[in-house]
Design an enzyme around this catalytic site. Structure first.
Site, short mmCIF file in Angstrom:
data_model
loop_
_atom_site.label_atom_id
_atom_site.label_comp_id
_atom_site.label_asym_id
_atom_site.label_seq_id
_atom_site.Cartn_x
_atom_site.Cartn_y
_atom_site.Cartn_z
N GLY A 45 -93.63 47.49 22.95
CA GLY A 45 -94.92 47.77 23.90
C GLY A 45 -95.53 49.02 23.32
N ASP A 103 -90.65 53.03 33.93
CA ASP A 103 -90.47 52.46 35.03
C ASP A 103 -89.16 52.65 36.00
OD1 ASP A 103 -91.22 50.16 36.89
OD2 ASP A 103 -89.75 48.64 35.95
#
Ligand code: IMP
Length: 181
Positions: A45, A103
């Protein structure tokens, strides 16, 4: 716009502009501390953001990548599996970890702990996105591109089932896409 995108949250122009700002801030901080970081991207990512950000860090640094995965679906959150380790020893090094999003915070907390255990001098974190509403463990990025609401996003490195990482912006994934499956 791809038909899986509900709305664009952060445009390519905004990401480039913010990367320039972050690059300057990081350059100044490390110059002031008289340190050169080893810049470490977490695969996959971080790749688009790291590629953009690195152009704006004016230091003679080296970079490397790590690939980790969490043991999902288990109670054990104190463990991550290393799929690809760094090529060199981190002993005594200042590490700047580059991530796409913070997150729950589990990944970064564990990677940071592991690098410090292996003898890194310090570990700083730069993340393109931060979703603070989802945090379950305490970990703060030292540098954040954008704080976003609790929505599932794709693009600029972020995936849904390994797809859409190549979108040049960050967008909210349409709910029907992940409720259909
Ligand atoms: P954490 O360990 O819960 O902080 O998870 C971090 C990883 O979860 C990120 O590196 C992403 O790969 C993934 N992730 C978290 N939120 C999203 C999202 O909204 N879209 C895509 N991937 C996400």
């Amino acid at each position: 716009m791809l038909n899986v995108v509900e709305k664009v949250l952060v445009t390519q122009e905004e990401i480039v502009k913010r990367s320039i700002e972050l690059g300057k801030e990081i350059t100044e901080d490390y110059k002031q501390a008289n340190e050169i970081p080893l810049v470490v991207g977490l695969l996959k990512g971080s790749v688009p953001f790291m590629a953009e950000l690195m152009k704006h860090i004016d230091l003679d640094f080296q970079f490397d990548f790590m690939d980790v995965s969490s043991y999902e679906g288990t109670e054990s959150i104190g463990d991550i599996r290393i799929m690809k380790d760094l090529d060199i020893s981190v002993k005594g090094l200042s590490i700047l970890l580059v991530e796409d999003i913070v997150d729950t915070g589990r990944t970064l907390k564990e990677v940071r702990r592991m690098l410090l255990n292996k003898g890194a001098k310090e570990v700083k974190i730069v993340s393109l996105l931060d979703k603070p509403e989802r945090r379950v463990v305490e970990v703060d990025a030292d540098y954040v591109g954008f704080t976003i609401p609790n929505e599932f996003v794709i693009g600029f490195g972020l995936d849904y089932n390994q797809k859409y990482r190549n979108l040049p912006y960050v967008g909210v994934l349409k709910k029907e896409i992940y409720t259909e499956e």
